[in-house]
Motif scaffolding. Structure first.
Motif, short mmCIF file in Angstrom:
data_model
loop_
_atom_site.label_atom_id
_atom_site.label_comp_id
_atom_site.label_asym_id
_atom_site.label_seq_id
_atom_site.Cartn_x
_atom_site.Cartn_y
_atom_site.Cartn_z
N ARG A 30 -5.35 19.44 -5.55
CA ARG A 30 -5.83 18.07 -5.44
C ARG A 30 -4.68 17.13 -5.09
NH1 ARG A 30 -7.44 15.75 -11.34
NH2 ARG A 30 -7.41 17.85 -12.16
N THR A 31 -4.99 16.06 -4.44
CA THR A 31 -4.01 15.03 -4.14
C THR A 31 -4.09 13.95 -5.21
OG1 THR A 31 -4.16 15.43 -1.76
CG2 THR A 31 -3.25 13.32 -2.47
N VAL A 32 -2.97 13.67 -5.84
CA VAL A 32 -2.93 12.70 -6.93
C VAL A 32 -2.11 11.49 -6.49
CG1 VAL A 32 -2.23 12.26 -9.30
CG2 VAL A 32 -3.13 14.51 -8.66
N THR A 33 -2.67 10.31 -6.59
CA THR A 33 -1.96 9.08 -6.26
C THR A 33 -1.07 8.67 -7.43
OG1 THR A 33 -3.79 8.35 -4.86
CG2 THR A 33 -2.21 6.68 -5.56
N THR A 34 0.21 8.53 -7.16
CA THR A 34 1.16 8.11 -8.19
C THR A 34 2.10 7.06 -7.62
OG1 THR A 34 2.80 9.80 -7.62
CG2 THR A 34 1.12 10.42 -9.23
N PRO A 35 2.80 6.32 -8.46
CA PRO A 35 3.79 5.36 -7.95
C PRO A 35 4.89 6.06 -7.18
CG PRO A 35 3.27 4.93 -10.26
CD PRO A 35 2.65 6.25 -9.93
N SER B 89 -12.81 -4.79 -18.54
CA SER B 89 -11.89 -3.98 -17.77
C SER B 89 -12.38 -3.88 -16.33
CB SER B 89 -11.76 -2.57 -18.37
OG SER B 89 -11.12 -2.63 -19.64
N TYR B 90 -11.47 -4.05 -15.38
CA TYR B 90 -11.80 -4.02 -13.96
C TYR B 90 -10.95 -2.95 -13.28
CZ TYR B 90 -13.79 -8.58 -15.11
OH TYR B 90 -14.52 -9.59 -15.70
N GLY B 91 -11.56 -2.19 -12.41
CA GLY B 91 -10.83 -1.17 -11.67
C GLY B 91 -9.90 -1.78 -10.64
N VAL B 92 -8.67 -1.30 -10.58
CA VAL B 92 -7.66 -1.79 -9.64
C VAL B 92 -6.85 -0.61 -9.10
CG1 VAL B 92 -7.45 -4.05 -10.74
CG2 VAL B 92 -5.98 -2.17 -11.49
N GLN B 93 -6.08 -0.86 -8.08
CA GLN B 93 -5.16 0.15 -7.57
C GLN B 93 -3.95 0.27 -8.51
OE1 GLN B 93 -5.45 2.21 -4.84
NE2 GLN B 93 -7.54 1.41 -4.77
N ILE B 94 -3.45 1.51 -8.70
CA ILE B 94 -2.28 1.65 -9.54
C ILE B 94 -1.06 1.08 -8.80
CG2 ILE B 94 -3.22 3.69 -10.67
CD1 ILE B 94 -1.12 5.34 -9.15
N PRO B 95 -0.04 0.64 -9.53
CA PRO B 95 1.13 0.06 -8.88
C PRO B 95 1.85 1.06 -7.99
CG PRO B 95 1.07 -0.49 -11.22
CD PRO B 95 0.01 0.54 -11.00
N ILE B 96 2.50 0.54 -6.95
CA ILE B 96 3.26 1.39 -6.05
C ILE B 96 4.62 1.76 -6.66
CG2 ILE B 96 4.42 -0.49 -4.81
CD1 ILE B 96 3.95 1.07 -2.23
N PRO C 27 0.27 -4.09 -1.81
CA PRO C 27 0.92 -3.19 -2.76
C PRO C 27 1.51 -3.97 -3.93
CG PRO C 27 1.55 -2.64 -0.52
CD PRO C 27 0.82 -3.95 -0.44
N MET C 28 1.40 -3.41 -5.13
CA MET C 28 1.85 -4.12 -6.31
C MET C 28 2.91 -3.34 -7.05
SD MET C 28 1.39 -4.38 -9.88
CE MET C 28 1.53 -5.68 -11.11
N VAL C 29 3.95 -4.03 -7.48
CA VAL C 29 5.04 -3.45 -8.26
C VAL C 29 4.98 -4.04 -9.67
CG1 VAL C 29 7.54 -3.21 -8.51
CG2 VAL C 29 6.49 -3.13 -6.23
N THR C 30 4.98 -3.17 -10.66
CA THR C 30 5.02 -3.60 -12.05
C THR C 30 6.45 -3.62 -12.55
OG1 THR C 30 2.82 -2.84 -12.70
CG2 THR C 30 4.47 -2.94 -14.42
N VAL C 31 6.87 -4.74 -13.11
CA VAL C 31 8.15 -4.81 -13.82
C VAL C 31 7.83 -5.27 -15.24
CG1 VAL C 31 10.46 -5.81 -13.91
CG2 VAL C 31 9.37 -5.39 -11.69
N ALA C 32 7.81 -4.31 -16.16
CA ALA C 32 7.38 -4.59 -17.52
C ALA C 32 8.55 -5.04 -18.37
CB ALA C 32 6.74 -3.34 -18.13
N THR C 33 8.34 -6.15 -19.08
CA THR C 33 9.36 -6.65 -20.01
C THR C 33 8.94 -6.47 -21.46
OG1 THR C 33 8.42 -8.89 -19.88
CG2 THR C 33 10.19 -8.34 -18.33
N ILE D 61 9.98 -0.33 0.15
CA ILE D 61 8.82 -1.15 -0.18
C ILE D 61 8.94 -2.50 0.50
CG2 ILE D 61 7.60 -2.31 -2.08
CD1 ILE D 61 8.49 0.03 -3.88
N SER D 62 10.17 -3.03 0.51
CA SER D 62 10.42 -4.29 1.21
C SER D 62 11.89 -4.35 1.59
CB SER D 62 10.05 -5.49 0.31
OG SER D 62 10.35 -6.71 0.98
#
Length: 355
Positions: A6-11, A140-147, A112-118, A33-34
Motif C-alpha cells: 500500500r502507499t501511505v501518505t506521510t510528512p 472534527s473535520y477531515g483535513v490533509q496531513i501536514p507536509i 501544503p501545510m507545515v506544523t510547527v508545534a510549540t 518545500i519553499s
C-alpha cells in the motif's frame, strides 16, 4: 509472484529538537518545500509576536497572520486571507487551536501545510483531522496531513506543564482505543488494520514504559513521537479508529453535558482508565495508573472537577456521541444502576493501586 503493497501518505520531514523554530527557513529550503520563503506563517496569541520575529530573517518573503483560532469561522476567515496570494506553503506555529485552524484553512485552499508545534497537548500535530468549534459544539473535520511536522522542545519546555500532561493522557489513551478496536473485531467482525494498530500501540507503549520526567528531553521526544505516530495511524487507516475509543466517547460526552471541564487529554486519560477497568485488564490498569500518577495526571472524576454522578451521566451519554463506533461501552450496554456499580468498583480498584 507479485508483490503487493500500500502507499501511505506521510510528512516529508519530521523533526523533534530544540531550536527548530529559528531554523525554519533552512528546513523549508532543504526539503524543497519553499526555496524563496514564499510562505504564510500563522501564529496564535501569546508568543506569536516573538515567534514571528524569530522566523522572519529566514523567510524574507513570508506573510505573517495572527489569529485567535479554534473555531470553524476563524478557519474560514484565515482561508480567505490565504487565498489572496499564491504561497508555496502555509506554516502553522503554536498549540492545538492554531494548528487545527491552519490545517483546515490550508486544506480548503489546497495549500501544503507545515506544523510547527510549540506544545504537546494532543495528537493533532500530524493527524488528518481538525477539531474546531461551531455553533456551540466542537466537531472534527477531515483535513490533509501536514507536509512537514516540527516540534521545538525549547517552547515545549517553557510552556505550562498541564499542556504536556494533557498530551500524555491523549497518547496513552491510544492503548484503550486499540483494545476497543480489537474488541469490535472479535465481537462484530469489524475489519482491523494491523499497520495502524502497530503505529498506535507501539508509540504508546514506548511512552508508558519511559522512565523519564516531563522535564527531560528524552521523555518529551518520546511523547512528541507518540503523538505524531498516533496522527499517522489515523492517516494510514483513514479514520480516527486507531486513536479513539470509549475514552474519547466519554470525553465528548463530558464536553456536551458540562462543557470543557478539563483538557481533552485529561478527559480521555480518565476515560481510558475507566474503560480499561471495564474490560477487566487489571495489569494494564495498574500500568496506566502508575504512569499517569507519576506525571501528575488526573485519574478520577473528581480530579477532572466532576462528581461521580456527573461522570456516570457522561458514561451513559457517551455511546450516542459516536453511534458508528463499537467500544466496551456499547458492548456492556450498562444501565444507569450498572454504571454506578462499576464506578464504585473503579474507585475501589484505584484505592488498591495508589492507597
Amino acid at each position: 509472484m507479485p508483490l503487493l503493497a500500500r502507499t501511505v501518505t506521510t510528512p516529508l520531514a519530521i523533526e523533534v529538537r530544540r531550536g527548530a523554530v529559528a531554523e525554519l527557513g533552512t528546513l523549508l529550503h532543504d526539503r524543497r518545500i519553499s526555496g524563496g520563503g514564499d510562505v504564510a506563517v500563522v501564529v496564535g496569541p501569546g508568543q506569536g509576536d516573538r515567534i514571528a520575529e524569530m522566523v522572519r530573517p529566514g523567510l524574507g518573503n513570508a506573510d505573517v497572520f495572527h489569529i485567535a483560532g479554534g473555531t470553524l469561522d476563524a478557519a474560514a476567515e484565515l482561508g480567505e486571507r490565504l487565498g489572496a496570494r499564491s504561497y508555496d506553503a502555509v506554516v502553522g506555529i503554536g498549540g492545538g487551536k492554531t494548528i487545527d485552524t491552519t490545517k483546515y484553512a490550508a486544506t480548503r485552499f489546497g495549500i501544503p501545510m507545515v506544523t510547527v508545534a510549540t506544545s504537546l497537548a494532543n495528537d493533532g500535530i500530524a493527524s488528518p483531522t481538525a477539531s474546531l468549534s461551531h455553533g456551540g459544539r466542537r466537531n472534527s473535520y477531515g483535513v490533509q496531513i501536514p507536509i512537514a511536522v516540527i516540534v521545538d522542545l525549547d517552547f515545549v519546555e517553557n510552556g505550562p506543564d498541564r499542556q504536556t500532561q494533557a498530551g500524555i493522557g491523549d497518547a496513552l489513551s491510544d492503548l484503550n482505543a486499540v483494545a476497543d478496536w480489537e474488541l469490535a473485531h472479535r465481537e462484530r467482525g469489524e475489519p482491523i488494520d494491523g499497520l495502524a494498530v502497530t503505529l498506535s500501540r507501539a508509540s504508546a507503549e514506548a511512552l508508558v514504559n519511559h522512565p523519564g520526567k516531563i522535564t527531560d528531553d528524552a521523555f518529551l521526544t518520546t511523547l512528541a513521537e507518540a503523538l505524531i505516530m498516533g496522527g499517522l495511524a489515523s492517516a494510514v487507516h483513514g479514520t480516527t479508529r486507531p486513536v479513539s475509543g470509549g475514552c474519547h466517547e466519554i470525553s465528548h460526552a463530558i464536553d456536551a453535558l458540562f462543557g470543557e471541564v478539563a483538557s481533552h487529554g485529561e478527559q480521555v486519560g480518565v476515560g481510558a482508565l475507566f474503560c480499561t477497568y471495564l474490560r477487566g485488564e487489571q495489569e494494564r490498569l495498574a500500568q496506566l495508573v502508575h504512569c499517569m500518577r507519576r506525571h501528575g495526571l488526573s485519574i478520577t472524576p473528581a480530579d477532572l472537577g466532576l462528581t461521580d454522578a456527573q461522570f456516570a451521566q457522561a458514561v451513559a451519554h457517551a455511546p450516542s456521541t459516536r453511534p458508528d463506533r463499537y467500544t466496551i461501552l456499547e458492548h456492556l450496554a450498562m444501565s444507569p444502576a450498572e454504571i454506578d456499580t462499576r464506578l464504585e468498583g473503579y474507585a475501589d480498584a484505584l484505592r488498591d493501586l495508589v492507597g
